[in-house]
Design a protein around this motif. Structure first.
Motif, PDB file in Angstrom:
ATOM      1  N   PRO A  53      16.037  43.894 -59.807  1.00  0.00           N
ATOM      2  CA  PRO A  53      17.059  44.916 -60.044  1.00  0.00           C
ATOM      3  C   PRO A  53      17.493  45.650 -58.766  1.00  0.00           C
ATOM      4  O   PRO A  53      18.662  46.029 -58.636  1.00  0.00           O
ATOM      5  N   VAL A  54      16.547  45.842 -57.837  1.00  0.00           N
ATOM      6  CA  VAL A  54      16.901  46.493 -56.569  1.00  0.00           C
ATOM      7  C   VAL A  54      17.879  45.612 -55.784  1.00  0.00           C
ATOM      8  O   VAL A  54      18.897  46.088 -55.263  1.00  0.00           O
ATOM      9  N   LEU A  55      17.593  44.310 -55.726  1.00  0.00           N
ATOM     10  CA  LEU A  55      18.503  43.398 -55.013  1.00  0.00           C
ATOM     11  C   LEU A  55      19.848  43.323 -55.727  1.00  0.00           C
ATOM     12  O   LEU A  55      20.903  43.284 -55.082  1.00  0.00           O
ATOM     13  N   HIS A  56      19.801  43.316 -57.065  1.00  0.00           N
ATOM     14  CA  HIS A  56      21.061  43.316 -57.817  1.00  0.00           C
ATOM     15  C   HIS A  56      21.885  44.570 -57.493  1.00  0.00           C
ATOM     16  O   HIS A  56      23.102  44.497 -57.282  1.00  0.00           O
ATOM     17  N   ALA A  57      21.212  45.713 -57.457  1.00  0.00           N
ATOM     18  CA  ALA A  57      21.926  46.968 -57.179  1.00  0.00           C
ATOM     19  C   ALA A  57      22.511  46.970 -55.773  1.00  0.00           C
ATOM     20  O   ALA A  57      23.531  47.610 -55.513  1.00  0.00           O
ATOM     21  N   LEU A  58      21.871  46.256 -54.865  1.00  0.00           N
ATOM     22  CA  LEU A  58      22.388  46.157 -53.489  1.00  0.00           C
ATOM     23  C   LEU A  58      23.443  45.058 -53.355  1.00  0.00           C
ATOM     24  O   LEU A  58      24.156  45.015 -52.355  1.00  0.00           O
ATOM     25  N   GLY A  59      23.553  44.189 -54.362  1.00  0.00           N
ATOM     26  CA  GLY A  59      24.366  42.991 -54.240  1.00  0.00           C
ATOM     27  C   GLY A  59      25.813  43.157 -54.624  1.00  0.00           C
ATOM     28  O   GLY A  59      26.360  42.326 -55.352  1.00  0.00           O
ATOM     29  N   ASP A  60      26.419  44.206 -54.125  1.00  0.00           N
ATOM     30  CA  ASP A  60      27.836  44.466 -54.366  1.00  0.00           C
ATOM     31  C   ASP A  60      28.354  45.195 -53.125  1.00  0.00           C
ATOM     32  O   ASP A  60      27.701  46.128 -52.657  1.00  0.00           O
ATOM     33  N   PRO A  61      29.514  44.803 -52.604  1.00  0.00           N
ATOM     34  CA  PRO A  61      29.974  45.406 -51.336  1.00  0.00           C
ATOM     35  C   PRO A  61      30.137  46.921 -51.413  1.00  0.00           C
ATOM     36  O   PRO A  61      29.821  47.616 -50.447  1.00  0.00           O
ATOM     37  N   VAL A  62      30.627  47.417 -52.550  1.00  0.00           N
ATOM     38  CA  VAL A  62      30.824  48.873 -52.665  1.00  0.00           C
ATOM     39  C   VAL A  62      29.471  49.576 -52.705  1.00  0.00           C
ATOM     40  O   VAL A  62      29.237  50.561 -51.997  1.00  0.00           O
ATOM     41  N   ARG A  63      28.554  49.060 -53.527  1.00  0.00           N
ATOM     42  CA  ARG A  63      27.232  49.707 -53.621  1.00  0.00           C
ATOM     43  C   ARG A  63      26.488  49.622 -52.291  1.00  0.00           C
ATOM     44  O   ARG A  63      25.826  50.577 -51.880  1.00  0.00           O
ATOM     45  N   LEU A  64      26.604  48.488 -51.630  1.00  0.00           N
ATOM     46  CA  LEU A  64      25.938  48.331 -50.335  1.00  0.00           C
ATOM     47  C   LEU A  64      26.445  49.373 -49.338  1.00  0.00           C
ATOM     48  O   LEU A  64      25.662  49.983 -48.601  1.00  0.00           O
ATOM     49  N   GLU A  65      27.745  49.616 -49.344  1.00  0.00           N
ATOM     50  CA  GLU A  65      28.320  50.603 -48.430  1.00  0.00           C
ATOM     51  C   GLU A  65      27.895  52.022 -48.833  1.00  0.00           C
ATOM     52  O   GLU A  65      27.589  52.855 -47.969  1.00  0.00           O
ATOM     53  N   LEU A  66      27.838  52.299 -50.128  1.00  0.00           N
ATOM     54  CA  LEU A  66      27.401  53.631 -50.582  1.00  0.00           C
ATOM     55  C   LEU A  66      25.945  53.873 -50.176  1.00  0.00           C
ATOM     56  O   LEU A  66      25.593  54.979 -49.743  1.00  0.00           O
ATOM     57  N   VAL A  67      25.111  52.864 -50.321  1.00  0.00           N
ATOM     58  CA  VAL A  67      23.696  52.995 -49.922  1.00  0.00           C
ATOM     59  C   VAL A  67      23.598  53.225 -48.420  1.00  0.00           C
ATOM     60  O   VAL A  67      22.821  54.065 -47.952  1.00  0.00           O
ATOM     61  N   ARG A  68      24.387  52.492 -47.668  1.00  0.00           N
ATOM     62  CA  ARG A  68      24.370  52.657 -46.211  1.00  0.00           C
ATOM     63  C   ARG A  68      24.791  54.079 -45.838  1.00  0.00           C
ATOM     64  O   ARG A  68      24.158  54.730 -45.001  1.00  0.00           O
ATOM     65  N   ARG A  69      25.839  54.577 -46.469  1.00  0.00           N
ATOM     66  CA  ARG A  69      26.286  55.944 -46.184  1.00  0.00           C
ATOM     67  C   ARG A  69      25.225  56.952 -46.596  1.00  0.00           C
ATOM     68  O   ARG A  69      24.965  57.923 -45.894  1.00  0.00           O
ATOM     69  N   ALA A  70      24.619  56.737 -47.778  1.00  0.00           N
ATOM     70  CA  ALA A  70      23.585  57.664 -48.263  1.00  0.00           C
ATOM     71  C   ALA A  70      22.393  57.690 -47.310  1.00  0.00           C
ATOM     72  O   ALA A  70      21.735  58.726 -47.167  1.00  0.00           O
ATOM     73  N   SER A  71      22.135  56.570 -46.643  1.00  0.00           N
ATOM     74  CA  SER A  71      20.986  56.512 -45.742  1.00  0.00           C
ATOM     75  C   SER A  71      21.177  57.405 -44.525  1.00  0.00           C
ATOM     76  O   SER A  71      20.210  57.812 -43.901  1.00  0.00           O
ATOM     77  N   THR A  72      22.427  57.706 -44.207  1.00  0.00           N
ATOM     78  CA  THR A  72      22.684  58.549 -43.029  1.00  0.00           C
ATOM     79  C   THR A  72      23.181  59.933 -43.416  1.00  0.00           C
ATOM     80  O   THR A  72      23.402  60.762 -42.534  1.00  0.00           O
ATOM     81  N   SER A  73      23.365  60.206 -44.707  1.00  0.00           N
ATOM     82  CA  SER A  73      23.867  61.508 -45.168  1.00  0.00           C
ATOM     83  C   SER A  73      22.998  62.018 -46.316  1.00  0.00           C
ATOM     84  O   SER A  73      23.389  61.924 -47.479  1.00  0.00           O
ATOM     85  N   PRO A  74      21.823  62.576 -46.000  1.00  0.00           N
ATOM     86  CA  PRO A  74      20.923  63.014 -47.068  1.00  0.00           C
ATOM     87  C   PRO A  74      21.545  64.118 -47.909  1.00  0.00           C
ATOM     88  O   PRO A  74      22.172  65.027 -47.358  1.00  0.00           O
TER      89      PRO A  74
END
Lengths: 107, 107
Positions: B16-37
């Motif tokens: 499920p974690v890989l599935h949640a990461l497996g979309d371009p929009v979600r991947l970008e949101l996660v990347r942004r969240a990683s730098t904007s707590p």
């Protein structure tokens, strides 16, 4: 042996690769393929309680994302994990996932 | 601040974690969240051409997979990447993906 269409190494994209890995059945098939080069679909899916039509769909998703190569060998389809392509395109991604998939027993 | 339901660290599962990461929009949101707590959903999705209802669905998928925590703060929803939980549960997984997501411009 006739290879089925697949994306070139340079056009592999991260999100579709993660999506293709993001399913318990596909993750297990990839893990098995990583230790059984050139095995047939039937051998790799041995013992998995998944309908053939579902498996066919899983193989297609994995092939189209670039996780695997598939060749038609008479009535058999042989699978090869594109480990070199994945390691080249996404350094550091494949090996942790294969390692983490090993004891993963959930579904 | 009221936290929304999320899976416990020990029940996070790889697929499920890989599935949640497996979309371009979600991947970008996660990347942004990683730098904007603790940024709000609106700030993290700023400039992305995605309908609000689709975004809401993406946040839910990420929360239910355990990628993010979400808290209701009045009218805002604040997002926190569950980096510690993910690193603890899946050693070696998160950081290569965040690094690889950086230059990923495909959709």
């Amino acid at each position: 042996m006739r290879p089925l269409p697949q994306p070139a190494r340079e056009s592999l994209a991260l999100a579709p690769v993660l999506h293709a890995l993001g399913d318990p059945v596909r993750l297990e098939l990839v893990r098995r393929a990583s230790t059984s080069p050139e095995a047939t679909c039937a051998v790799l899916a041995d013992g998995m309680d998944v309908p053939l039509s579902t498996l066919t769909n899983h193989w297609r998703i994995m092939r189209e994302a670039g996780l695997i190569s598939m060749t038609a060998d008479g009535r058999h389809r042989r699978i090869r994990l594109r480990a070199d392509d994945l390691r080249d395109r996404f350094p550091g991604l494949l090996d942790p996932i294969l390692r983490l998939a090993e004891p993963e027993k959930d579904a």
